[in-house]
Design an enzyme around this catalytic site. Sequence first.
Site, short mmCIF file in Angstrom:
data_model
loop_
_atom_site.label_atom_id
_atom_site.label_comp_id
_atom_site.label_asym_id
_atom_site.label_seq_id
_atom_site.Cartn_x
_atom_site.Cartn_y
_atom_site.Cartn_z
CB THR A 74 -0.94 -0.02 1.23
OG1 THR A 74 -1.76 -1.18 1.13
CG2 THR A 74 -1.81 1.22 1.30
CG ASN A 153 -6.04 -7.88 -5.98
OD1 ASN A 153 -5.91 -7.17 -6.98
ND2 ASN A 153 -6.92 -7.60 -5.04
CD GLN A 181 -2.07 -10.89 -4.77
OE1 GLN A 181 -1.75 -12.07 -4.81
NE2 GLN A 181 -2.59 -10.34 -3.69
CB SER A 201 3.54 -6.61 -0.34
OG SER A 201 3.11 -6.84 0.97
CG HIS A 203 1.57 -9.59 3.72
ND1 HIS A 203 0.29 -10.08 3.65
CD2 HIS A 203 1.51 -8.33 3.23
CE1 HIS A 203 -0.52 -9.15 3.14
NE2 HIS A 203 0.21 -8.08 2.87
CB THR A 239 13.96 3.83 12.94
OG1 THR A 239 14.41 5.05 13.51
CG2 THR A 239 14.89 2.69 13.35
CB CYS A 327 -20.82 -9.28 2.01
SG CYS A 327 -21.68 -9.34 0.45
N1 PLP Z 1 -1.66 -4.39 -4.33
C1 PLP Z 1 -2.19 -5.61 -4.55
C2 PLP Z 1 -2.40 -6.10 -5.93
C3 PLP Z 1 -2.54 -6.40 -3.45
O1 PLP Z 1 -3.08 -7.60 -3.65
C4 PLP Z 1 -2.33 -5.89 -2.14
C5 PLP Z 1 -2.74 -6.68 -0.96
O2 PLP Z 1 -3.64 -7.47 -1.00
C6 PLP Z 1 -1.75 -4.63 -1.99
C7 PLP Z 1 -1.43 -3.90 -3.11
C8 PLP Z 1 -1.48 -4.06 -0.64
O3 PLP Z 1 -0.32 -4.64 -0.08
P1 PLP Z 1 -0.06 -4.58 1.51
O4 PLP Z 1 -1.01 -5.56 2.13
O5 PLP Z 1 1.37 -4.99 1.67
O6 PLP Z 1 -0.29 -3.18 1.93
#
Ligand code: PLP
Length: 391
Positions: A74, A153, A181, A201, A203, A239, A327
């Site tokens: 994000t 995604n 993704q 990202s 995670h 930091t 939802c």
């Molecule tokens: N962009 C896409 C295509 C994603 O699937 C996601 C998370 O689901 C994000 C951005 C956001 O990433 P983060 O969860 O690391 O903020």
Amino acid sequence: MNKKIYLDNAATTKIRKEVVDEMMKYFMEYYGNPSSGIYELGRTSKEAIEKARKTVATFINADDREIFFTSGGTESDNWAIKGVAFANGDKGKHIITTKIEHHAVLHTCEYLKKFGFETTYLNVDEYGMIDLEELKNSIRPDTILISVMYANNEVGTIQPIEEIGKIAKEHKIIFHTDAVQALGGVRIDVKKENIDLLSMSAHKVHGPKGVGALYIRKGVKLDNFMHGGAQERNKRAGTESVQNIVGFGKAVELMSLELDEKVAKLISLRDRFINGIKANIDDVHLNGHPSKRLPNNVNFSYKYIEGESILLWLDISGISASSGSACTSGSLDPSHVLLATGLDHGTAHGSIRFTISDETTEEEIDYVVGQMKEIVQKLRNMSPLYNTNNK
Ligand code: PLP
């Protein structure tokens, strides 16, 4: 089967043990501030960050100095889009993106309206693919940025990134791609694909939550997003989250070593899943592209029923998945991505996304297909819509 089956790997992935082990050292032992390079503890943290930077850079064929760590996808998307807008607003105020981006991109473009920026949202076809001719026709003399996600995604469609990069380069427009993704599902080469900015990202690739990176091609003009200290070569203050960055680096290192083998395994599992659903359940529609799709994505619409109801039954069976409507987040709107591919509201509401991992087994897939067959039939038997259409 009474064990839990996690099939929502696009939402997040299970962190790997090797990643946690590496991170623990930087929680417990090497806790120095990387800016405190005057003593060893600080230098150790700094070196660990630089090692992770090199790993991430190598994976996407970038230079180490082009990788900037952030708090996740994000922030990377926000930084890329606002950063380009605020640094290049004197050249023009037009941005091109697509209707199927993540909200981190869509809401950022919406926010920029306040500052006089205008965004064109490209359409996608029934498979979630943009049209390169529409992209070319949308370019204006005041276009400063093209932002097209690498892979979606929800439906997993992979865009023609190299061709988009070529078009952007020909028109001297900055090209950003949200590869959150795509990372871990495809090999990325920012040089070959002419990518100027790329969001990642940790995670989503079995790393920790709350860390990611933005690749910024050398020479791209971008305003800072975070203001403060001189971290990340004066570009991203704050930091550094050393243990998270170390975890991100370790996750990418492991992923990069095993990628080809894992992708082949995922594709075989994914196709078993897709074929299983098609063979066992009538009136289904595969969302996304049949071949240009992420190796872990299985997204179908099941006519006449609600995705949310399917999810509740799946949960009772210990299966985690995701639906094509919002939802659960308090809104009844179906997914903007599915609507953009031309689905009607009813069909979009009846969608379920399964995203597998390399830990998923054939046995689990066959079990889930069996559960889906039962759940869909049970819900359809209660659906007036189904009963009217199938008399
Ligand atoms: N962009 C896409 C295509 C994603 O699937 C996601 C998370 O689901 C994000 C951005 C956001 O990433 P983060 O969860 O690391 O903020």
